[in-house]
Scaffold this motif. Structure first.
Motif, PDB file in Angstrom:
ATOM      1  N   ARG A  41       0.837  -1.207   0.000  1.00 23.87           N
ATOM      2  CA  ARG A  41       0.000   0.000   0.000  1.00 23.87           C
ATOM      3  C   ARG A  41       0.872   1.258   0.000  1.00 23.87           C
ATOM      4  NH1 ARG A  41      -1.404   3.813   3.049  1.00 23.87           N
ATOM      5  NH2 ARG A  41      -0.386   3.018   4.920  1.00 23.87           N
ATOM      6  N   ILE A  42       1.924   1.250   0.796  1.00 24.49           N
ATOM      7  CA  ILE A  42       2.807   2.414   0.882  1.00 24.49           C
ATOM      8  C   ILE A  42       3.544   2.638  -0.438  1.00 24.49           C
ATOM      9  CG2 ILE A  42       4.903   3.301   2.000  1.00 24.49           C
ATOM     10  CD1 ILE A  42       3.821   1.999   4.620  1.00 24.49           C
ATOM     11  N   VAL A  43       4.004   1.561  -1.072  1.00 21.37           N
ATOM     12  CA  VAL A  43       4.683   1.697  -2.370  1.00 21.37           C
ATOM     13  C   VAL A  43       3.726   2.312  -3.391  1.00 21.37           C
ATOM     14  CG1 VAL A  43       5.641   0.412  -4.337  1.00 21.37           C
ATOM     15  CG2 VAL A  43       6.414  -0.113  -2.017  1.00 21.37           C
ATOM     16  N   GLN A  44       2.493   1.818  -3.430  1.00 20.48           N
ATOM     17  CA  GLN A  44       1.519   2.357  -4.387  1.00 20.48           C
ATOM     18  C   GLN A  44       1.249   3.836  -4.107  1.00 20.48           C
ATOM     19  OE1 GLN A  44      -1.613  -0.538  -3.732  1.00 20.48           O
ATOM     20  NE2 GLN A  44      -0.969  -1.754  -5.505  1.00 20.48           N
ATOM     21  N   GLU A  45       1.113   4.163  -2.833  1.00 19.21           N
ATOM     22  CA  GLU A  45       0.877   5.545  -2.436  1.00 19.21           C
ATOM     23  C   GLU A  45       2.052   6.432  -2.855  1.00 19.21           C
ATOM     24  OE1 GLU A  45       0.691   6.968   1.913  1.00 19.21           O
ATOM     25  OE2 GLU A  45      -1.252   6.029   1.527  1.00 19.21           O
ATOM     26  N   THR A  49       6.851  12.715  -7.763  1.00 17.68           N
ATOM     27  CA  THR A  49       7.053  13.587  -8.927  1.00 17.68           C
ATOM     28  C   THR A  49       8.492  13.496  -9.397  1.00 17.68           C
ATOM     29  OG1 THR A  49       7.506  15.424  -7.428  1.00 17.68           O
ATOM     30  CG2 THR A  49       5.250  15.217  -8.281  1.00 17.68           C
ATOM     31  N   ASP A  50       9.357  13.047  -8.534  1.00 18.05           N
ATOM     32  CA  ASP A  50      10.788  12.953  -8.824  1.00 18.05           C
ATOM     33  C   ASP A  50      11.140  11.502  -9.148  1.00 18.05           C
ATOM     34  OD1 ASP A  50      13.514  13.122  -8.916  1.00 18.05           O
ATOM     35  OD2 ASP A  50      13.777  13.863  -6.873  1.00 18.05           O
ATOM     36  N   ALA A  51      11.875  11.294 -10.209  1.00 16.72           N
ATOM     37  CA  ALA A  51      12.269   9.937 -10.614  1.00 16.72           C
ATOM     38  C   ALA A  51      13.177   9.280  -9.574  1.00 16.72           C
ATOM     39  CB  ALA A  51      12.947   9.969 -11.979  1.00 16.72           C
ATOM     40  N   GLU A  52      13.838  10.097  -8.772  1.00 18.26           N
ATOM     41  CA  GLU A  52      14.739   9.554  -7.755  1.00 18.26           C
ATOM     42  C   GLU A  52      14.196   9.810  -6.359  1.00 18.26           C
ATOM     43  OE1 GLU A  52      18.844  10.444  -8.252  1.00 18.26           O
ATOM     44  OE2 GLU A  52      18.766  10.173 -10.414  1.00 18.26           O
ATOM     45  N   ASP A  53      12.910   9.650  -6.186  1.00 16.69           N
ATOM     46  CA  ASP A  53      12.249   9.874  -4.899  1.00 16.69           C
ATOM     47  C   ASP A  53      12.757   8.858  -3.869  1.00 16.69           C
ATOM     48  OD1 ASP A  53      10.590  10.221  -2.759  1.00 16.69           O
ATOM     49  OD2 ASP A  53       8.754  10.318  -3.935  1.00 16.69           O
ATOM     50  N   THR A  54      13.403   9.343  -2.821  1.00 16.78           N
ATOM     51  CA  THR A  54      13.962   8.429  -1.811  1.00 16.78           C
ATOM     52  C   THR A  54      12.869   7.738  -1.006  1.00 16.78           C
ATOM     53  OG1 THR A  54      14.231  10.254  -0.253  1.00 16.78           O
ATOM     54  CG2 THR A  54      16.159   9.651  -1.580  1.00 16.78           C
ATOM     55  N   GLY A  55      11.745   8.391  -0.824  1.00 18.32           N
ATOM     56  CA  GLY A  55      10.630   7.756  -0.105  1.00 18.32           C
ATOM     57  C   GLY A  55      10.135   6.522  -0.841  1.00 18.32           C
ATOM     58  N   LEU A  56      10.040   6.618  -2.147  1.00 16.80           N
ATOM     59  CA  LEU A  56       9.609   5.491  -2.970  1.00 16.80           C
ATOM     60  C   LEU A  56      10.648   4.375  -2.912  1.00 16.80           C
ATOM     61  CD1 LEU A  56       7.731   4.105  -4.961  1.00 16.80           C
ATOM     62  CD2 LEU A  56       8.823   5.409  -6.804  1.00 16.80           C
TER      63      LEU A  56
END
Length: 163
Positions: free
Chosen positions: A33-37, A43-50
């Protein structure tokens, strides 16, 4: 990377591993669920949260795979299968540490079982730990020496064995 070697577990250990698997499956649902969220909000291709969320999901998936493999290879040993006079898997042993002049009670379990946290009042030791290896097959009154790192030795004596 699954292994085909059978794993012997106590009934309690098998149930504890099943509970751990159920817990990890719940964690996987949440991690997914968190990955999908994160993907929807990224918006950033290198989003560290993702990336962190994906890494956490992979770790949970690996733990689930490990638990499923262990349970698939498990053979549950019942106390009645054990020779009640000697130490085997599932035995609760009162040990006297002759070196430190202390008594302790431990339960001998397989490595797979020892690695899963529980709320045991009696500490679990693996049958492939230095003390566990020496304990297997011992009876009441038997003594043995365990060699520790740095050349230190500890002498133990089996006070009682129960299942």
């Amino acid at each position: 990377m699954t292994n085909s070697k059978p794993i012997r577990l106590t009934r309690e250990g098998y149930e504890r591993l099943e509970q751990a698997l159920a817990h990890e499956q719940e964690r996987l649902t949440e991690a997914t669920r968190i990955v999908q969220e994160q993907m929807e909000n990224s918006t950033d291709a290198e989003d560290t949260g993702l990336e962190d969320a994906k890494r956490e999901k992979r770790q949970v998936e690996a733990r689930i795979e490990e638990l499923e493999d262990t349970l698939a290879r498990a053979t549950v040993i019942e106390a009645s299968e054990q020779d009640s006079g000697t130490v085997g898997l599932g035995a609760t042993v009162v040990l006297s540490n002759e070196t430190a002049k202390k008594e302790m009670t431990v339960k001998v379990v397989s490595a797979a079982e020892a690695s899963v946290r529980g709320t045991d009042k009696v500490p679990r030791i693996s049958d492939d730990s230095p003390v566990g290896e020496k304990l297997i097959g011992c009876g009441e009154g038997d003594a043995f020496v365990v060699n520790l790192e740095g050349g230190k030795q500890v002498k133990y004596k089996v006070k009682s064995v129960s299942y």
